[in-house]
Enzyme design. Structure first.
Site, PDB file in Angstrom:
ATOM      1  N   SER A 145     -38.722   4.063  13.031  1.00 35.44           N
ATOM      2  CA  SER A 145     -39.733   4.306  14.434  1.00 35.44           C
ATOM      3  C   SER A 145     -38.957   5.262  15.363  1.00 35.44           C
ATOM      4  CB  SER A 145     -40.103   3.062  15.036  1.00 35.44           C
ATOM      5  OG  SER A 145     -40.714   3.311  16.426  1.00 35.44           O
TER       6      SER A 145
ATOM      7  N   HIS B 145     -41.735   9.771   8.758  1.00 37.69           N
ATOM      8  CA  HIS B 145     -42.748  10.801   9.039  1.00 37.69           C
ATOM      9  C   HIS B 145     -42.766  11.709   7.827  1.00 37.69           C
ATOM     10  CE1 HIS B 145     -42.004   9.857  13.350  1.00 37.69           C
ATOM     11  NE2 HIS B 145     -43.314   9.896  13.454  1.00 37.69           N
TER      12      HIS B 145
HETATM   13  P1  AMP Z   1     -45.591   8.160  15.374  1.00 32.20           P
HETATM   14  O1  AMP Z   1     -45.069   9.555  15.486  1.00 32.20           O
HETATM   15  O2  AMP Z   1     -44.922   7.197  15.883  1.00 32.20           O
HETATM   16  O3  AMP Z   1     -46.929   8.220  16.121  1.00 32.20           O
HETATM   17  O4  AMP Z   1     -46.050   7.969  13.866  1.00 32.20           O
HETATM   18  C1  AMP Z   1     -46.972   9.224  13.424  1.00 32.20           C
HETATM   19  C2  AMP Z   1     -47.159   8.767  11.892  1.00 32.20           C
HETATM   20  O5  AMP Z   1     -46.328   8.225  11.327  1.00 32.20           O
HETATM   21  C3  AMP Z   1     -48.311   7.332  12.112  1.00 32.20           C
HETATM   22  O6  AMP Z   1     -49.226   7.348  11.031  1.00 32.20           O
HETATM   23  C4  AMP Z   1     -47.116   6.206  11.845  1.00 32.20           C
HETATM   24  O7  AMP Z   1     -47.870   5.123  11.042  1.00 32.20           O
HETATM   25  C5  AMP Z   1     -46.445   7.016  10.634  1.00 32.20           C
HETATM   26  N1  AMP Z   1     -44.951   6.208  10.617  1.00 32.20           N
HETATM   27  C6  AMP Z   1     -44.202   5.927  11.589  1.00 32.20           C
HETATM   28  N2  AMP Z   1     -43.030   5.211  11.254  1.00 32.20           N
HETATM   29  C7  AMP Z   1     -43.397   5.177   9.938  1.00 32.20           C
HETATM   30  C8  AMP Z   1     -42.277   4.609   8.723  1.00 32.20           C
HETATM   31  N3  AMP Z   1     -41.291   3.870   9.156  1.00 32.20           N
HETATM   32  N4  AMP Z   1     -42.914   4.509   7.606  1.00 32.20           N
HETATM   33  C9  AMP Z   1     -43.948   5.297   7.407  1.00 32.20           C
HETATM   34  N5  AMP Z   1     -44.848   6.013   8.393  1.00 32.20           N
HETATM   35  C10 AMP Z   1     -44.441   5.869   9.389  1.00 32.20           C
END
Ligand code: AMP
Length: 283
Positions: A185, A37
């Protein structure tokens, strides 16, 4: 850094910023933020005058029986990370603020939502497209930053914004990884210690699939089998939901691999479900 929990106040702030000629960047998240993030926030801060990070665990994108109630949350830590990364605003609305009434209007993006994740999580992308439509309507004209880890999500949101003429530029950003290759993640906390040691197998399976394509393999089924074999050996506790080698634009297999190819994996462990992907050009 200011935190907003109402739509009206955030909208008023961003309208004032844009009136002053400032460019706005948006980083939509579900919180429990990590360095993946942060990299999106860094990209937004570098290219815009004001960056807003939304933190909202969106019930609409979870199906019955998924981890909505267990999803990890830590708003104080998230605010610390946002501040350290240089964000200007955090938008952290309650569910009742985002969905004041029963949701009757749902945005669906047929086609690109259907394969891969769509097979295993059939209602997920409607939830994502709906909340992103709302966030784009609340934030207004901006650049919005999304991670390539969720490759199909980027395809869905890009198509949705284009089809609905929403004045938001979707900006894809690279996947951030742990030192051993596991894609970062929020859900990695669900991995047991034994499963955590198997997680990096996804990255290795993608590398093996890419090596096969680079060596001239053009049969998607063979590339998929290369990835499945590696996962069977190195991630024996995971059930492979899909291992796909598909055209990067349609994400649907259609004959021999050609042009830009995307390799995508989803592996279910006891509680954690890991996804990852990478790209390769087939001559
Ligand atoms: P989330 O909070 O999991 O819904 O993710 C929010 C945003 O962060 C989304 O656009 C995801 O694709 C991005 N994101 C999550 N994990 C990663 C990562 N390891 N590298 C880059 N972006 C990420």
């Amino acid at each position: 850094m200011k935190t907003f929990d109402t739509i009206a106040e955030l909208r008023e702030q961003l309208d004032a910023d844009r009136s002053a000629g400032l460019a706005v960047g948006l980083v939509p998240t579900m919180g429990y933020l990590h360095d993946g993030h942060s990299s999106l926030i860094d990209a937004a801060v570098a290219a815009n005058d004001r960056t807003v990070v939304s933190i909202f665990v969106n019930p609409l994108q979870f199906a019955e029986g998924e981890d909505l109630d267990d999803y990890p949350r830590d708003l104080d830590a998230d605010r610390g990370l946002c501040g350290a990364a240089g964000a200007d605003y955090v938008f952290a609305p309650a569910v009742e603020e985002m969905y004041r009434r029963a949701v009757h209007t749902v945005v669906t993006v047929p086609g690109v939502s259907a394969p891969l994740e769509g097979v295993h999580r059939p209602t997920h992308f409607a939830g994502v497209a709906t909340v992103c439509t709302k966030l784009f309507a609340i934030v207004g004209p901006c650049r919005a930053y999304f991670g390539a880890k969720d490759w199909q999500q980027i395809a869905v949101v890009t198509r949705m914004a284009s089809d609905l003429s929403i004045p938001v530029e979707v900006v894809p950003c690279p996947t951030m990884r742990e030192a051993d290759g596991l894609a970062m993640s929020s859900r990695n906390v669900y991995l047991t210690p034994a499963e955590r040691t198997q997680g990096p197998a996804l990255r290795r399976a993608l590398a093996a699939g890419i090596a096969a394509v680079e060596a001239g393999e053009r049969d998607p089924a063979t590339v998929e089998q290369v990835m499945r074999s590696l996962l069977a050996a190195d991630a024996p506790d995971g059930a492979v939901e899909y291992a796909a080698a598909v055209p990067a634009d349609t994400l649907v297999a259609s004959g021999p691999l050609t042009g830009d190819v995307r390799l995508l994996l989803a592996v279910k462990f006891s509680k954690a479900r890991l996804i990852d992907n990478d790209g390769v050009r087939a001559g």
